[in-house]
Design an enzyme around this catalytic site. Sequence first.
Site, PDB file in Angstrom:
ATOM      1  N   GLY A  15      19.422  54.662 -18.468  1.00 37.25           N
ATOM      2  CA  GLY A  15      20.032  53.542 -19.195  1.00 37.25           C
ATOM      3  C   GLY A  15      18.970  52.562 -19.662  1.00 37.25           C
ATOM      4  N   ARG A  76      19.449  60.668 -21.105  1.00 36.80           N
ATOM      5  CA  ARG A  76      19.507  61.281 -19.772  1.00 36.80           C
ATOM      6  C   ARG A  76      19.453  62.782 -20.042  1.00 36.80           C
ATOM      7  NH1 ARG A  76      23.485  56.822 -18.697  1.00 36.80           N
ATOM      8  NH2 ARG A  76      22.386  55.397 -17.317  1.00 36.80           N
ATOM      9  N   ASP A 107      15.999  55.386 -10.705  1.00 31.21           N
ATOM     10  CA  ASP A 107      15.591  56.394  -9.717  1.00 31.21           C
ATOM     11  C   ASP A 107      15.781  57.828 -10.211  1.00 31.21           C
ATOM     12  OD1 ASP A 107      18.300  56.121  -9.569  1.00 31.21           O
ATOM     13  OD2 ASP A 107      18.406  56.118  -7.373  1.00 31.21           O
ATOM     14  N   THR A 130      15.889  49.040 -14.916  1.00 30.16           N
ATOM     15  CA  THR A 130      17.344  49.213 -14.868  1.00 30.16           C
ATOM     16  C   THR A 130      17.988  47.859 -14.586  1.00 30.16           C
ATOM     17  OG1 THR A 130      19.193  50.060 -13.536  1.00 30.16           O
ATOM     18  CG2 THR A 130      17.068  50.001 -12.450  1.00 30.16           C
ATOM     19  N   ASP A 132      20.491  47.468 -12.863  1.00 30.99           N
ATOM     20  CA  ASP A 132      21.207  47.547 -11.571  1.00 30.99           C
ATOM     21  C   ASP A 132      20.431  46.971 -10.381  1.00 30.99           C
ATOM     22  OD1 ASP A 132      23.055  48.920 -13.088  1.00 30.99           O
ATOM     23  OD2 ASP A 132      22.368  50.902 -12.447  1.00 30.99           O
ATOM     24  N   ASP A 134      18.692  48.451  -8.246  1.00 33.79           N
ATOM     25  CA  ASP A 134      18.973  49.271  -7.063  1.00 33.79           C
ATOM     26  C   ASP A 134      17.785  50.147  -6.652  1.00 33.79           C
ATOM     27  OD1 ASP A 134      19.093  50.834  -9.313  1.00 33.79           O
ATOM     28  OD2 ASP A 134      20.892  51.933  -8.738  1.00 33.79           O
ATOM     29  N   ARG A 176      26.397  50.542 -11.322  1.00 34.87           N
ATOM     30  CA  ARG A 176      26.551  51.916 -10.802  1.00 34.87           C
ATOM     31  C   ARG A 176      27.091  51.883  -9.382  1.00 34.87           C
ATOM     32  NH1 ARG A 176      24.763  56.402 -13.322  1.00 34.87           N
ATOM     33  NH2 ARG A 176      23.375  55.254 -14.651  1.00 34.87           N
TER      34      ARG A 176
HETATM   35  O1  F6P Z   1      22.176  52.142 -14.813  1.00 31.57           O
HETATM   36  C1  F6P Z   1      22.554  51.223 -15.773  1.00 31.57           C
HETATM   37  C2  F6P Z   1      24.026  51.345 -16.081  1.00 31.57           C
HETATM   38  O2  F6P Z   1      24.365  50.380 -17.067  1.00 31.57           O
HETATM   39  C3  F6P Z   1      24.965  51.221 -14.876  1.00 31.57           C
HETATM   40  O3  F6P Z   1      25.166  49.896 -14.478  1.00 31.57           O
HETATM   41  C4  F6P Z   1      26.198  51.919 -15.403  1.00 31.57           C
HETATM   42  O4  F6P Z   1      26.934  52.472 -14.332  1.00 31.57           O
HETATM   43  C5  F6P Z   1      25.628  53.016 -16.258  1.00 31.57           C
HETATM   44  O5  F6P Z   1      24.314  52.622 -16.620  1.00 31.57           O
HETATM   45  C6  F6P Z   1      26.425  53.306 -17.504  1.00 31.57           C
HETATM   46  O6  F6P Z   1      25.849  54.373 -18.148  1.00 31.57           O
HETATM   47  P1  F6P Z   1      26.216  54.844 -19.627  1.00 31.57           P
HETATM   48  O7  F6P Z   1      25.598  53.868 -20.583  1.00 31.57           O
HETATM   49  O8  F6P Z   1      25.608  56.193 -19.743  1.00 31.57           O
HETATM   50  O9  F6P Z   1      27.697  54.817 -19.743  1.00 31.57           O
END
Ligand code: F6P
Length: 327
Positions: A15, A76, A107, A130, A132, A134, A176
Amino acid sequence: MNQSIKSIGVLTSGGDAPGMNAAIRAIVRTALYYDLKVFGIKHGYQGLILNQIEHLRSHDVAAIIQRGGTILKTARSEAFKTEEGMHTAFENLKQHDMDALVVIGGDGSFRGATEFGKRYGIRIVGLPGTIDNDIYGTDVTIGYDTALNTIVEAVDKIRDTASSHDRMFFIEVMGRNAGFLTLRAGIACGAEAILIPEVESDIHKFVDYLENGYRRKKSSNIVLVAEGEKEGGAFEVVKKLQPYLKDYDVRVSVLGHIQRGGSPTAYDRYIATKMGVEAIKALLNGKSGIMIGIQNDKTVHVPIEKAIKIHKSIDLNELEIINIMNV
Ligand code: F6P
């Protein structure tokens, strides 16, 4: 300094996060400062497989420090998890004579990098990017501060309308499987309650509050729900709490991807730049398999395997602050 490195590649993966551009700029300019050649790899590992690689000069990263997202784009990549995909990525890396790779991501991105580094003897340095927050080994990740500020601004606005209508809002926050964004935003917004995946009993405590009508004396109630909450997202939580919510005028708001965009805060630009500079210095000093983190305002080197394996835990004292503030 280890002059055996002549050329490096940089990519963003997973992300996107505000501040990634500031990190790219710092990596490119520091590499150039030390007479290294730099390649930007588009769309993360996917672009490495598809050979979407371009030579970066100083002017290519001009005026990007203030821009959200990532100029290198991100993805991804499922293909990079396969042996064939990784091998193609390696071939493309060699074709451009890259000696090392700087990976900016979460990660999942570090897992791919570690595997790649081990299998093909590539020098790898990771930067935690990120919203998050985390990732173990760093107090903060690139993008976390900006996302927090975005959440706070959005919740403040919701508070205005919530107070005007005497409503209770359940607001879903990203993160997440982690509750860092929800916890800090909860403190900064003066939330009446938060529900985060790290604390399983939260929802029961919240039911107690609802049952004794304690929160009805307030003109508005803001409950932040982490998207990774074990009971489900904000809509599901409201469904489960329905029997206790009869006396409240309830609304749900999911903040969504607005939390990932926007111009990075000064703090995110600052840490991204500091980490980017350190990444190149570390590589030139012969380091590999590390993540650059920030601890007590200083850059630190954390073995990337630790950053992946060790779970970063929530500070429960911060959770107590929410309760104290709602006395
Ligand atoms: O890891 C960053 C994040 O925004 C999380 O908070 C969320 O769960 C995820 O990515 C959403 O991913 P996507 O943009 O692929 O829907």
